[in-house]
Design an enzyme around this catalytic site. Sequence first.
Site, short mmCIF file in Angstrom:
data_model
loop_
_atom_site.label_atom_id
_atom_site.label_comp_id
_atom_site.label_asym_id
_atom_site.label_seq_id
_atom_site.Cartn_x
_atom_site.Cartn_y
_atom_site.Cartn_z
N TYR A 1 45.21 22.09 53.14
CA TYR A 1 44.91 22.20 54.57
C TYR A 1 46.17 21.92 55.39
CZ TYR A 1 41.94 23.32 58.29
OH TYR A 1 41.43 23.98 59.37
N ARG B 1 43.39 31.69 67.21
CA ARG B 1 44.14 30.45 67.49
C ARG B 1 44.16 29.63 66.21
NH1 ARG B 1 42.32 25.06 68.25
NH2 ARG B 1 42.79 25.53 66.13
N LYS C 1 39.05 25.22 54.71
CA LYS C 1 38.01 24.33 55.26
C LYS C 1 36.84 24.20 54.29
CE LYS C 1 38.47 22.54 59.30
NZ LYS C 1 38.41 22.42 60.75
N GLU D 1 35.48 28.73 63.73
CA GLU D 1 36.74 28.02 63.49
C GLU D 1 37.93 28.80 64.00
OE1 GLU D 1 36.89 25.07 61.82
OE2 GLU D 1 39.07 25.02 61.97
N ASP D 2 38.75 28.14 64.78
CA ASP D 2 40.02 28.71 65.23
C ASP D 2 39.86 30.04 65.98
OD1 ASP D 2 41.18 26.44 64.34
OD2 ASP D 2 42.48 27.37 62.85
N ASN E 1 40.24 30.03 72.96
CA ASN E 1 39.26 29.35 73.82
C ASN E 1 38.56 30.28 74.80
OD1 ASN E 1 40.86 29.30 76.18
ND2 ASN E 1 41.88 27.41 75.51
N ASP F 1 33.96 23.53 65.12
CA ASP F 1 34.67 22.32 64.69
C ASP F 1 35.83 21.96 65.61
OD1 ASP F 1 34.97 20.19 62.78
OD2 ASP F 1 36.85 21.14 62.23
N ASP F 2 36.49 22.98 66.16
CA ASP F 2 37.64 22.69 67.03
C ASP F 2 37.19 21.94 68.27
OD1 ASP F 2 39.38 24.29 65.37
OD2 ASP F 2 38.23 25.98 66.14
N GLY G 1 42.14 22.52 76.49
CA GLY G 1 41.49 23.61 75.75
C GLY G 1 40.28 23.12 75.00
N ASN H 1 48.54 20.27 65.83
CA ASN H 1 48.87 20.69 64.48
C ASN H 1 49.64 22.00 64.50
OD1 ASN H 1 47.39 18.64 63.13
ND2 ASN H 1 45.50 19.74 63.56
N ASN I 1 39.89 16.21 61.06
CA ASN I 1 38.49 16.61 61.21
C ASN I 1 37.72 16.49 59.89
OD1 ASN I 1 39.73 17.47 63.58
ND2 ASN I 1 38.27 19.14 63.86
P1 NAD Z 1 43.50 25.66 73.07
O1 NAD Z 1 44.34 26.87 73.01
O2 NAD Z 1 42.05 25.80 73.34
O3 NAD Z 1 44.08 24.66 74.18
C1 NAD Z 1 45.44 24.37 74.36
C2 NAD Z 1 45.58 23.78 75.76
O4 NAD Z 1 46.93 23.32 75.93
C3 NAD Z 1 45.30 24.75 76.89
O5 NAD Z 1 44.52 24.11 77.85
C4 NAD Z 1 46.68 25.01 77.48
O6 NAD Z 1 46.62 25.25 78.87
C5 NAD Z 1 47.36 23.70 77.21
N1 NAD Z 1 48.82 23.81 77.23
C6 NAD Z 1 49.60 24.77 76.75
N2 NAD Z 1 50.90 24.50 77.03
C7 NAD Z 1 50.92 23.34 77.70
C8 NAD Z 1 51.94 22.55 78.26
N3 NAD Z 1 53.21 22.90 78.16
N4 NAD Z 1 51.60 21.41 78.90
C9 NAD Z 1 50.32 21.06 78.99
N5 NAD Z 1 49.30 21.75 78.46
C10 NAD Z 1 49.61 22.89 77.83
O7 NAD Z 1 43.73 24.91 71.71
P2 NAD Z 1 42.90 23.67 71.10
O8 NAD Z 1 41.85 24.18 70.19
O9 NAD Z 1 42.48 22.79 72.19
O10 NAD Z 1 44.02 23.00 70.19
C11 NAD Z 1 45.17 22.43 70.78
C12 NAD Z 1 45.95 21.68 69.71
O11 NAD Z 1 45.17 20.62 69.19
C13 NAD Z 1 46.37 22.54 68.53
O12 NAD Z 1 47.70 22.23 68.17
C14 NAD Z 1 45.45 22.09 67.44
O13 NAD Z 1 46.05 22.16 66.16
C15 NAD Z 1 45.22 20.65 67.80
N6 NAD Z 1 43.95 20.15 67.23
C16 NAD Z 1 44.00 19.02 66.49
C17 NAD Z 1 42.85 18.53 65.91
C18 NAD Z 1 42.91 17.27 65.12
O14 NAD Z 1 43.91 16.64 65.08
N7 NAD Z 1 41.87 16.84 64.48
C19 NAD Z 1 41.67 19.23 66.05
C20 NAD Z 1 41.64 20.39 66.83
C21 NAD Z 1 42.79 20.83 67.41
#
Ligand code: NAD
Length: 555
Positions: free
Chosen positions: A107, A160, A178, A249-250, A253, A272-273, A307, A412, A457
Amino acid sequence: MGQHKTRHIKLERTVNFPTGVELLHNPLLNQGTGFTKGERELLKLRGLLPPSVLTQEQQVSRLMENFRQKPNDLEKYILMISLESRNESLFYRLVMENLEEMMPIIYTPTVGLACQKYGHIFREPRGLFISAEDKGEIASLLENWPHTDVRVIVVTDGERILGLGDLGANGMGIPVGKLSLYTACAGINPSQTLPITLDVGTNNETLRNDPLYIGLKQPRLRGAAYDELIEEFVMAVVERFPHALIQFEDFGNVNAFRLLAEYRDRICTFNDDIQGTASVTLAGLLSALRITGGQLQDQRLLFLGAGEAGIGIADLIVAAMMENGVDEAEARQRCWFVDSRGLVESGRTDLAVHKLGYAHEHEPVADFLAAVEALRPNAIIGVSGQPQTFTQEVVEAMSRFNEHPIIFALSNPTSKSECTAEQAYTWSGGRAIFASGSPFAPVAYQEQTLVPGQGNNSYIFPGVGLGVVATEARHVTDEMFLAAAKTLAGLVSEDDLVQGRVYPPLTSIRQVSHAIAIAVAEVVFARGLTAKSRPENLPAYIESQMYQPDYPIYV
Ligand code: NAD
């Protein structure tokens, strides 16, 4: 040799059991050199295997030797995926016994790299590829899947992938990975899992121009055509696999929130996201509060990134605060967001609908550091996909306002993390409570070793899935994710906290999943979300549903 097998299966009771080469090519049944002499006779395997019979333990040590000799993580990934295609029991034994070493390979972060190069490292297909060209024929396509009792589907449209953006059909690495975790972490039977990629095209031009790209070389489907394809897909799945949980998943948004809203009350589904991330992050916060000594409803939280992850986390935190007696408006007021255009506030006219619930009254603030200074949060949560945005100034500011600033850099893969564990500890003088999305190694800081938490997750979704599957629940609700978060937080020991860990060690994941499944099942029964009645001994029942990767002996 082979004497460790204890589970007997009488062949005369099984119908059409494969033999010979067919058996060796069936990854669910194959044991390779693990077949005993007697089995080789019975199953027409004589001559097809070298004479020496190995125990599963011996096979595991051979594989680990191979694994550790591989020159890089991508090669390790390829080794593991090839093993999964050959011998699933052995694959799961290896993963379960070496989870901390294996998880970053099967993963995040390595799976991200594998997805980026999917067409180039492609060996053999896994799961189902459903493309825009299959419109009108999805039901018949599903008939091609060889297993009928599918219980968990993970589906992506590749828009995404982790924080890596649109990887189109290459995103298949994610559902595959997953679902491996569903089995390794919670014992969902691999024959009951089904990875699916919905190939609706990609807007990633580099991929479209790559001759080895595996998907449709066309722009993404949008609008009604997209929605119709999803609807056809969902209805076909419900018809063919009526007990399946569908995990989205992924998805980007633009679609993820809409699809969750559309399907959560119609079928058995979750995202899950949005929801899994929310649950694991809430659990981390609850643990962090055991160190800082505060109450959840008294915290001010500032998110970078509004997001799926950010809004999902905030919504569950609001639900948890409301359970503690706070009204919704007040709870929302505790959660603030900065997106790519600055502070999310009520004066802005450019906000997507999912952000509106957190657009509070405030003057405009252009950047994150200024927002930290203005709001003085107790916790910052990075879910922006933007690396190095928790700068030294940000962490230092947080350390001025808080004795133990809570710093969760969740983006990530590792390359996208808002800051590293070492940076968070160094810049805060060793006081930060840190968690990340991808794993970081423990950090030696002055006299201490600080162990960063991984807000993975995998602590949540396998256990939730097990609870849902074991009870044949009709829907997945937020209350289940709240119960999962509390259960997970409750499993963090004082010892873990002393080291700075806000999650239990990954090695205890099977116990974690078992406990979460019980908590989820209790919600299912309490809310009447199943036609099944509650087993008298629920923990024993859940345990009986968990797959073990041992080899049976055929007699
Ligand atoms: P998403 O695309 O839905 O949201 C990303 C958000 O970041 C958007 O609101 C965007 O406007 C904002 N953004 C982009 N550039 C920016 C900047 N320069 N400054 C401020 N905000 C900015 O994606 P997501 O599903 O919300 O995932 C976002 C991140 O979180 C990914 O890297 C994902 O890997 C990580 N994530 C981690 C976990 C975990 O650790 N368990 C779980 C889910 C997602």
